[in-house]
Write a protein that holds these residues in place. Structure first.
Motif, PDB file in Angstrom:
ATOM      1  N   ALA A  24      21.771 -21.974  45.937  1.00 21.54           N
ATOM      2  CA  ALA A  24      22.681 -21.403  44.940  1.00 21.54           C
ATOM      3  C   ALA A  24      21.915 -20.411  44.089  1.00 21.54           C
ATOM      4  N   GLU A  25      22.644 -19.401  43.598  1.00 27.20           N
ATOM      5  CA  GLU A  25      22.036 -18.456  42.661  1.00 27.20           C
ATOM      6  C   GLU A  25      22.392 -18.861  41.236  1.00 27.20           C
ATOM      7  N   LEU A  26      21.396 -18.806  40.393  1.00 23.44           N
ATOM      8  CA  LEU A  26      21.592 -19.084  38.963  1.00 23.44           C
ATOM      9  C   LEU A  26      22.080 -17.809  38.277  1.00 23.44           C
ATOM     10  N   ILE A  83      16.555 -17.601  41.450  1.00 23.93           N
ATOM     11  CA  ILE A  83      16.519 -17.251  40.024  1.00 23.93           C
ATOM     12  C   ILE A  83      16.242 -15.763  39.849  1.00 23.93           C
ATOM     13  N   ASN A  84      17.089 -15.082  39.085  1.00 24.40           N
ATOM     14  CA  ASN A  84      16.869 -13.651  38.786  1.00 24.40           C
ATOM     15  C   ASN A  84      15.736 -13.517  37.772  1.00 24.40           C
ATOM     16  N   ILE A  85      14.710 -12.779  38.179  1.00 28.25           N
ATOM     17  CA  ILE A  85      13.532 -12.626  37.316  1.00 28.25           C
ATOM     18  C   ILE A  85      13.292 -11.149  37.045  1.00 28.25           C
ATOM     19  N   LEU A 115      12.551 -16.735  43.851  1.00 32.39           N
ATOM     20  CA  LEU A 115      12.627 -15.731  42.798  1.00 32.39           C
ATOM     21  C   LEU A 115      13.341 -14.493  43.346  1.00 32.39           C
ATOM     22  N   GLU A 116      14.287 -13.969  42.590  1.00 35.12           N
ATOM     23  CA  GLU A 116      14.949 -12.725  42.976  1.00 35.12           C
ATOM     24  C   GLU A 116      14.402 -11.607  42.097  1.00 35.12           C
ATOM     25  N   ILE A 117      13.781 -10.636  42.752  1.00 28.68           N
ATOM     26  CA  ILE A 117      13.208  -9.486  42.038  1.00 28.68           C
ATOM     27  C   ILE A 117      14.103  -8.284  42.322  1.00 28.68           C
ATOM     28  N   LEU A 145      13.910  -9.639  47.593  1.00 31.37           N
ATOM     29  CA  LEU A 145      14.283  -8.352  46.990  1.00 31.37           C
ATOM     30  C   LEU A 145      15.777  -8.366  46.724  1.00 31.37           C
ATOM     31  N   ASP A 146      16.148  -8.260  45.434  1.00 29.97           N
ATOM     32  CA  ASP A 146      17.561  -8.311  45.047  1.00 29.97           C
ATOM     33  C   ASP A 146      18.118  -6.895  44.944  1.00 29.97           C
ATOM     34  N   ASP A 147      19.417  -6.772  45.186  1.00 27.23           N
ATOM     35  CA  ASP A 147      20.117  -5.485  45.088  1.00 27.23           C
ATOM     36  C   ASP A 147      19.508  -4.448  46.028  1.00 27.23           C
ATOM     37  N   LEU A 166      15.476 -10.620  51.649  1.00 26.22           N
ATOM     38  CA  LEU A 166      16.111  -9.438  51.076  1.00 26.22           C
ATOM     39  C   LEU A 166      17.588  -9.744  50.886  1.00 26.22           C
ATOM     40  N   LYS A 167      18.096  -9.338  49.741  1.00 26.71           N
ATOM     41  CA  LYS A 167      19.496  -9.607  49.434  1.00 26.71           C
ATOM     42  C   LYS A 167      20.262  -8.297  49.446  1.00 26.71           C
ATOM     43  N   ILE A 168      21.216  -8.181  50.362  1.00 32.05           N
ATOM     44  CA  ILE A 168      21.995  -6.945  50.474  1.00 32.05           C
ATOM     45  C   ILE A 168      23.007  -6.906  49.345  1.00 32.05           C
TER      46      ILE A 168
HETATM   47 CA    CA Z   1      20.602 -11.718  41.980  1.00 36.54          CA
END
Ligand code: CA
Ligand code: C2E
Ligand code: CA
Length: 242
Positions: A24-26, A83-85, A115-117, A145-147, A166-168
């Protein structure tokens, strides 16, 4: 901060083939005094600029970690929390110490933390960021890698930061069924595959999008089709209902 008004919401990340939740994403929410919910777009920019995001993240993390640990017991699967960091948080010892403490307390295992960067924000000191990230990698906390594709340095960040997934971004998923705009999406997927990165698709809202992603080999999805961001009580109820 003093009202403890920042609360954790969790959105499921699902394997679209098995239908099972993997993590899950926070996602933070601010509870207004009239109990209405204020979305991150109304405060996250200020919080990032002022550095308050570090304390906000700490304020919501404990509850989120405990919820993920409980949800893992319920599903008999080791779920992870993503977690978005922001770069400033990464480049302080606080995050590492904070998470290590929770791991030592037995609240969560390191493999359950991601960790989502985001590449939406510039990282001034890539080498510094890499050194901090390597400390996490050594204890089996991986980063994503986020976004991806929307911001500053998709290629550079992937090359320099040792990321493992990697997150599209949703904007590439929105246009997926429209054949003319999939070139960038295809390129991101090809890049991820050639670097051996896991891929997560964000903002999956329709069965058509899910099917299209499966055809491209992308099976790990997050989006309203599977589940919205929920408060921790609703999240556990959702887990019990699947
Ligand atoms: Ca995110
Ligand atoms: P993000 O990291 O790209 O998070 C995904 C956003 O897409 C979330 O918006 C989520 O609710 C939304 N989303 C997911 N699936 C769908 C879908 O199927 N349809 C639609 N329409 N939206 C979907 P949210 O929660 O409003 O967060 C917005 C942004 O605020 C996040 O984008 C992230 O950049 C930031 N943010 C949220 N929570 C935190 C936090 O705790 N720390 C930091 N640093 N940033 C956060
Ligand atoms: Ca995004």
């Amino acid at each position: 901060m003093a009202r403890n008004a920042f609360v954790p919401f969790l959105q499921p990340i699902v394997d679209s083939i098995t239908g099972k939740i993997v993590g899950a994403e926070l996602l933070v929410r601010l509870l207004a005094e009239d109990a209405s919910i204020i979305p991150p777009k109304d405060f996250i920019g200020v919080a990032e600029q002022t550095g308050t995001i570090i304390e906000i993240t700490e304020q919501i993390l404990d509850k989120a970690l405990v919820t993920i640990a409980n949800a893992s017991k319920l599903t008999r699967n080791e779920l992870y929390l993503s977690i978005n960091i922001v770069p400033a948080h990464l480049q302080s010892d606080r995050l590492f110490d904070f998470l290590m403490q929770r791991i030592h307390m037995g609240i969560i295992r390191q493999s359950q933390i991601k960790l989502e960067i985001t590449e939406r924000l510039p990282i001034d000191d890539l080498l510094g960021a890499r050194i901090y990230l390597q400390a996490f990698y050594r204890i089996d906390i991986l980063a994503s890698l986020d976004d991806a594709g929307t911001g500053y340095g998709c290629f550079l960040y992937l090359q320099e930061l040792g990321l493992s997934s990697l997150k599209i971004d949703k904007q590439f998923i929105d246009t997926i069924v429209n054949d003319t705009s999939t070139a960038v999406l295809n390129a991101i997927i090809a890049l991820a595959n050639s670097l051996g990165l896991d891929i997560v698709a964000e903002g999956v809202e329709s069965i058509e999008q899910k099917d299209h992603l499966q055809a491209l080999g992308v099976n790990i999805c997050q989006g309203y089709l599977f589940g919205q961001p929920m408060n921790t009580v609703a999240f556990v109820e959702w887990i019990e209902s699947i």
